[in-house]
Design a protein around this motif. Sequence first.
Motif, PDB file in Angstrom:
ATOM      1  N   LEU B 214       0.852  -1.193   0.000  1.00  0.00           N
ATOM      2  CA  LEU B 214       0.000   0.000   0.000  1.00  0.00           C
ATOM      3  C   LEU B 214       0.887   1.241   0.000  1.00  0.00           C
ATOM      4  N   PRO B 215       0.793   2.065  -1.039  1.00  0.00           N
ATOM      5  CA  PRO B 215       1.750   3.188  -1.185  1.00  0.00           C
ATOM      6  C   PRO B 215       1.728   4.161  -0.020  1.00  0.00           C
ATOM      7  N   LEU B 216       0.570   4.443   0.544  1.00  0.00           N
ATOM      8  CA  LEU B 216       0.523   5.441   1.609  1.00  0.00           C
ATOM      9  C   LEU B 216       1.329   4.979   2.822  1.00  0.00           C
ATOM     10  N   LEU B 217       1.106   3.712   3.221  1.00  0.00           N
ATOM     11  CA  LEU B 217       1.832   3.174   4.370  1.00  0.00           C
ATOM     12  C   LEU B 217       3.326   3.139   4.056  1.00  0.00           C
ATOM     13  N   GLU B 226      13.741   7.594   7.231  1.00  0.00           N
ATOM     14  CA  GLU B 226      14.892   8.313   6.693  1.00  0.00           C
ATOM     15  C   GLU B 226      15.119   9.644   7.409  1.00  0.00           C
ATOM     16  N   LEU B 227      14.025  10.315   7.783  1.00  0.00           N
ATOM     17  CA  LEU B 227      14.184  11.581   8.513  1.00  0.00           C
ATOM     18  C   LEU B 227      14.862  11.347   9.851  1.00  0.00           C
ATOM     19  N   ARG B 229      16.703   8.764  10.773  1.00  0.00           N
ATOM     20  CA  ARG B 229      18.075   8.276  10.632  1.00  0.00           C
ATOM     21  C   ARG B 229      19.016   9.359  10.143  1.00  0.00           C
ATOM     22  N   TYR B 271      15.742   2.630  13.640  1.00  0.00           N
ATOM     23  CA  TYR B 271      16.872   1.735  13.405  1.00  0.00           C
ATOM     24  C   TYR B 271      16.438   0.277  13.515  1.00  0.00           C
ATOM     25  N   ASN B 297      -4.588 -15.839   5.874  1.00  0.00           N
ATOM     26  CA  ASN B 297      -4.790 -14.483   5.371  1.00  0.00           C
ATOM     27  C   ASN B 297      -3.499 -13.687   5.569  1.00  0.00           C
TER      28      ASN B 297
END
Lengths: 317, 395
Positions: B214-217, B226-227, B229, B271, B297
């Motif tokens: 799912l792109p949003l997640l 990334e922010l 880290r 991390y 499932n």
Amino acid sequence: MGAPVPWWRHRRLLPWLVQGVAGLGLLVLTAAVVTNLVRNLSHAGMLLSWRWLGTPAGFDLGESLIPFDASKPYWLALVSGLLNTLRVVAAGLVGSTLVGTAVGVASFSSNILLQRLARLYVALIRNSPLLMQLLFWYFIVFLSLPADQAAIQLPGLVLCRSGLYLIQPHLHLGQWQAHLQLSIEFMALFTGLVIYSGAFIAEVVRGGIASVPQGQWEAARALGLKPPQILRTIVLPQALRVIVPGLNNQYISLAKNSSLALACGYSDLYSVAETSLNQTGRAVEVVLLVLGSYLLIDLLISALMNGLNAFVQIKER
Amino acid sequence: MTALWRALRRGLFANPLDGLITIALLLLLGHGIRALVHWAVHQAQWTVIKANSTLLALGRYPEPDRWRLWLVLALLCSASGLSWGLLRGPGWPRPDRISATALSLLAGLLPLALDLEPRVRWSWLALAALLLIWRWAVGHCRPALPPWLLRCWPLIWPLVYLLGMALIAGCPGLKPVPPTLWGGLLLTLVEACFAWLMCFPLGVLLALCRRSDLPLLRWGAVVYIELIRGAPLITLLFLGQNMLGFVLPGGLSPDRVWRAAWVLTLFAAAYVAEAVRAGLASVPRGQIEAARALGLNPLQTQARVVLPQALKVALPSLVGQFITLFQDTTLLSLIGLMDLLGTARSVLANPQFLGRNAEVYLVLAVLFWSCCTALALGSRALERRLRHEPSATQP
């Protein structure tokens, strides 16, 4: 057949439902944070403004690459801090790479003592906190150096409590002067970072060398090459392909770790920012500036290392 | 004898250069060790440690309520003994014998070296005995225990934490002790344990989101990881101390201690997510397909098939992250909290102990180093054990 699947578990609908709920949650959270921030800030009369950057800072820096004194504005103080950070990071990158490579190679030495000492160094350094090591270097090693009169003198190098003097040091009115002067705050941070990152880089180098198949060593020896030659011409070029991606991570953590400069009194970006915040109370602006700068430094290192990586990887023909 | 001599010669004096290196290193080592011993015996003044051992351990925790901390320690020892016994079974192989001996010696000699009162000394011995008794009893009974109990044992750790926190902070029926009075090793451990327990589920969730279809997640997780880290921990701690008050509705801002604990947790989660993601990537695609073919499932597939294998692979780097997190707690002293390092620095600021940096920092370094090394060794033992267990990936 079992009971019909409920409508909300339809294969097409479910992903959208999950994302919708997650998105709504994120949206509500962001909205709450922003409204609270705006309300609390306007309540305190501190709405986002950058005008304070132009007012005189009113504090002096321990050292600066550009001319700076207390009457200069905040933005110049922050730029000076950034330059100090970049200076120690650049020096640290070079130093820790040298130390790490030397120790990584030493852990493959045929000399048992050297090999064991290399392993011991890595084990000792990696399992103690960096902040403690920085305090050790500053308070125990560098602050107990002799004063100017009793300085440690080596050819072309003088070390005493006021700093390290390189390239033609000479006494002038009871004080040492030289072409390159480094404060002990810088030296403590530099040494601490090099020793700490060196241990991590040594592990990366060791992993890289271990990844070169044993047959390569044997073949090179069969060709009559000497061990240093084997290392330089056969093993290291192949090991570099494994080492360079690992180095990227270590270099970025070195840049981030340099923010502990506060512990040894070096005026890096973070310590200047903290002083500025304590004086102006501009929390949001200062934090944004600092986080943005560190992200930029990380991106810069990553970009350089990606270039290097493209250079050392196998060229497919 | 000659074999040993030959091995030594080959290892240390194979050629002139090797011999030179060996001699130079031996001289350096000998000089260093002699200087260290001379300093430790003649110059160092260890009274600074003896006089402040309780302060370094507990901070300003009120005297009448210290029995609660002994209870917490007893709980911790029981849980450790239980886990140890469950992991190792009835026998006492050599590493276990060595650990048990070292533990008893430590509990017997350390309080003696620190000049603690006899009552406290006996309590430490009793705690060590409690741990070893649990180890023995549980190890003895393990073959007879039902398998579900073996699967559920890690759950005792959150339970011990909750009970321990109730005892430390106070709960209905006990006098509350505010976090400002916690200090020293106690505060370090409270913060580290909170972050350890909370960052793990958060990290797993983030890793699953990052690998989701799912792109949003996926993008949410990528941006967060990334922010975090990309930023140094100290700036985030600083942000937590200075900006959390602005972000939350007025008056809701938690105490400074808990603010720092949450920042540590959110930092470590990014991390941990990366470590778990590497583990998830190592699970072969066929495992997921097979699980789906069996009719599980997506949730069941992740929880029963993918995650157990992924976590097993990720274990070494997870423990590495936990060790780093423990070391990172020292940064709390930079934002003015009285953790172990902060307390040590306040002791050193006391004019009575001025200039005793080396003694205090050396003791702290040894403490941190032995904790981290013990964690690393324990994780290696656990790893070896998991490797011998039958797993889904092996035929």
